[in-house]
Design a protein around this motif. Structure first.
Motif, mmCIF file in Angstrom:
data_model
loop_
_atom_site.group_PDB
_atom_site.id
_atom_site.type_symbol
_atom_site.label_atom_id
_atom_site.label_comp_id
_atom_site.label_asym_id
_atom_site.label_seq_id
_atom_site.Cartn_x
_atom_site.Cartn_y
_atom_site.Cartn_z
ATOM 1 N N LEU A 95 15.236 55.268 54.552
ATOM 2 C CA LEU A 95 13.795 55.205 54.319
ATOM 3 C C LEU A 95 13.358 56.090 53.151
ATOM 4 N N GLU A 96 14.147 57.109 52.829
ATOM 5 C CA GLU A 96 13.851 57.919 51.650
ATOM 6 C C GLU A 96 14.082 57.121 50.372
ATOM 7 N N LYS A 97 15.002 56.155 50.430
ATOM 8 C CA LYS A 97 15.346 55.359 49.258
ATOM 9 C C LYS A 97 14.534 54.072 49.143
ATOM 10 N N GLY A 98 14.099 53.532 50.281
ATOM 11 C CA GLY A 98 13.415 52.239 50.248
ATOM 12 C C GLY A 98 12.329 52.139 51.299
ATOM 13 N N ARG A 99 11.681 50.974 51.311
ATOM 14 C CA ARG A 99 10.587 50.734 52.246
ATOM 15 C C ARG A 99 11.129 50.301 53.609
ATOM 16 N N ALA A 100 10.298 50.471 54.622
ATOM 17 C CA ALA A 100 10.693 50.128 55.998
ATOM 18 C C ALA A 100 11.074 48.656 56.106
ATOM 19 N N MET A 101 10.350 47.801 55.434
ATOM 20 C CA MET A 101 10.644 46.369 55.509
ATOM 21 C C MET A 101 12.031 46.052 54.948
ATOM 22 N N GLU A 102 12.404 46.706 53.857
ATOM 23 C CA GLU A 102 13.720 46.476 53.253
ATOM 24 C C GLU A 102 14.832 46.988 54.157
ATOM 25 N N VAL A 103 14.628 48.150 54.747
ATOM 26 C CA VAL A 103 15.628 48.742 55.639
ATOM 27 C C VAL A 103 15.815 47.863 56.866
ATOM 28 N N MET A 104 14.712 47.426 57.452
ATOM 29 C CA MET A 104 14.792 46.547 58.621
ATOM 30 C C MET A 104 15.466 45.230 58.284
ATOM 31 N N ALA A 105 15.147 44.671 57.135
ATOM 32 C CA ALA A 105 15.742 43.396 56.729
ATOM 33 C C ALA A 105 17.255 43.526 56.596
ATOM 34 N N GLU A 106 17.705 44.635 56.019
ATOM 35 C CA GLU A 106 19.152 44.825 55.894
ATOM 36 C C GLU A 106 19.817 44.982 57.256
ATOM 37 N N LEU A 107 19.191 45.759 58.132
ATOM 38 C CA LEU A 107 19.745 45.927 59.474
ATOM 39 C C LEU A 107 19.821 44.596 60.213
ATOM 40 N N GLU A 108 18.751 43.831 60.139
ATOM 41 C CA GLU A 108 18.739 42.527 60.802
ATOM 42 C C GLU A 108 19.802 41.599 60.221
ATOM 43 N N ALA A 109 19.995 41.657 58.915
ATOM 44 C CA ALA A 109 21.029 40.828 58.283
ATOM 45 C C ALA A 109 22.416 41.230 58.770
ATOM 46 N N HIS A 110 22.682 42.531 58.861
ATOM 47 C CA HIS A 110 23.970 42.999 59.375
ATOM 48 C C HIS A 110 24.181 42.528 60.809
ATOM 49 N N LEU A 111 23.170 42.700 61.643
ATOM 50 C CA LEU A 111 23.296 42.338 63.050
ATOM 51 C C LEU A 111 23.427 40.828 63.219
ATOM 52 N N GLN A 112 22.721 40.068 62.420
ATOM 53 C CA GLN A 112 22.814 38.619 62.492
ATOM 54 C C GLN A 112 24.185 38.134 62.030
ATOM 55 N N ALA A 113 24.741 38.781 61.026
ATOM 56 C CA ALA A 113 26.063 38.399 60.521
ATOM 57 C C ALA A 113 27.159 38.649 61.549
ATOM 58 N N MET A 114 26.946 39.668 62.404
ATOM 59 C CA MET A 114 27.920 39.960 63.440
ATOM 60 C C MET A 114 27.873 38.959 64.574
ATOM 61 N N GLY A 115 26.747 38.305 64.756
ATOM 62 C CA GLY A 115 26.583 37.336 65.829
ATOM 63 C C GLY A 115 26.454 38.001 67.171
ATOM 64 N N PRO A 116 26.332 37.188 68.227
ATOM 65 C CA PRO A 116 26.228 37.769 69.571
ATOM 66 C C PRO A 116 27.550 38.387 69.997
ATOM 67 N N GLU A 117 27.449 39.357 70.889
ATOM 68 C CA GLU A 117 28.685 40.042 71.338
ATOM 69 C C GLU A 117 29.552 39.111 72.122
#
Length: 117
Positions: A95-117
């Motif tokens: 969050l020091e480097k970017g906006r909350a929306m960008e950070v959340m989008a990256e996290l969601e992309a990582h989690l979506q790429a992993m798929g369901p457990e």
């Protein structure tokens, strides 16, 4: 890029919890905003134009901050948990480097790429 894939995989449960809470809080803020607009309309029909304008303006300003506010509020209950500490530190650095929306989008992309457990 704010998060390494290995870090997200290692702390997946905490990241999923943060994202899920963020979405629940965002929905609450969204609903509260439109309730505020409804109250403003009700007050306006009651003949108090200035109060309606103030309520509508505050509702709008509240809505403009809903992503940042919801992301911050979602992290608060995790602050006292040892398992969450590395994740929260990494999120704060991101969050020091970017906006909350960008950070959340990256996290969601990582989690979506992993798929369901």
């Amino acid at each position: 890029m704010y998060f390494e894939r290995e870090f997200v995989v290692e702390h997946r449960a905490v990241f999923e919890e943060v994202i899920a809470r963020t979405h629940r809080i965002a929905v609450g803020i969204f609903v509260a905003t439109f309730v505020g607009y409804g109250v403003a309309i009700w007050v306006w029909f009651g003949g108090n134009t200035w109060a309606a304008l103030i309520i509508a303006t505050l509702s709008y300003l509240f809505f403009r901050q809903f992503r940042t506010l919801s992301f911050s509020l979602a992290r608060m209950p995790l602050r006292g948990q040892a398992k969450s500490l590395p994740v929260l530190k990494q999120i704060d650095r991101a969050l020091e480097k970017g906006r909350a929306m960008e950070v959340m989008a990256e996290l969601e992309a990582h989690l979506q790429a992993m798929g369901p457990e």
